[in-house]
Each structure stands twice: as structure tokens, then as C-alpha cells.
Scaffold this motif. Sequence first.
Motif: not given
Length: 164
Positions: A6, A22-24, A26, A29, A43-44, A49-50, A73, A100
Motif C-alpha cells: 500500500p 492508504c487502503v480504502s 480496510l 487488518e 484486505t481492501g 490483499k495488502y 486509511e 510506496y
Amino acid sequence: MEPVTPLIKWAQRHDKILLSICVSDLKDEKINLDQKSLTFNGTGGNNVKYACKFNFYQEVVPQESKHKKFGLELFLSIQKKESGGGYWPRLLEAKGKVPYLQVDFNRWKDEDESDEDVDQFNDGLENLMHRMDVGGGSAGNGGGFDPGDEAPDSDDEELPELES
């Protein structure tokens, strides 16, 4: 499918590091913060998957650090171990540019700026975000303006006469 790294924005104060992952949307986590590193998985939106892992420039205090999830976020306030040690020259132990990682100019503060001014701004911003998060306001129409009303247009004002 390999996890995506991310976008991470960061800023700092004398005593803490401010991170925004920054993951919309989320969910699921997992954050593992120890004295030298941060590991994140989640998971966003659209089930993407982040994941990321990095080592900090210096040690931090995990027990005195906190995080809060917003719609766009995951915000972390991470306590530096040496709070009087001044600003770090970089976030990561390793030197070099990381694609990133970006400076969070909305939260950034120079070493010589007053902590009070920036902290008051951030407290107000966090309160606004909290009100929006719990339904106390709306990002689209938070000012009370009815879209059906005609907004005043600055172009309609008469211009003053030019002087000779």
C-alpha cells in the motif's frame, strides 16, 4: 495472487511518527509493531490483499503507540523511544527512495515549528473525521448549502472604475 504494497504517508514530531497506510475499506487488518519494525497485512476494497514490512530508522515504543481506522486509511501514531532525540533524517533504516513511501504534507511539521499550532490543527481534523465517521456530518454537503439554492457568483460583481 501476491499482496500489493500500500501507499504509506508519513510525518514526524520530536516524540512520534505519524503513519497513514492508504487502503480504502480496510478489513481483516493485522498490525505487528515491535521496537524496530512494522508489519501490516489487510484486505481492501474489491478484496485486494495488502502487505508491507519495514524497519524503522531508530527504535519505537509499541506499548505507547496507537492506531485508528478511517474509511480511506489506517492512521498510526507511533511513539519514538528517544523522544528528545530530535527529528529522524528518514523513516526507514535503509537509505534510498522507496516507491510506496511519501511525505504526508498535511501532517508534516518542521522541527522549528510550534507543536501547539500543528497539534491543534490535527486535533480539529481528527474530530472532524470522527464526526463524519459516526454520521455527524457529510463530506458532500457539510456546509449546510442546499444544492438547489443558487450560489453567489463572484463574477457577477461590478468591477470598480479604472483610475486615470
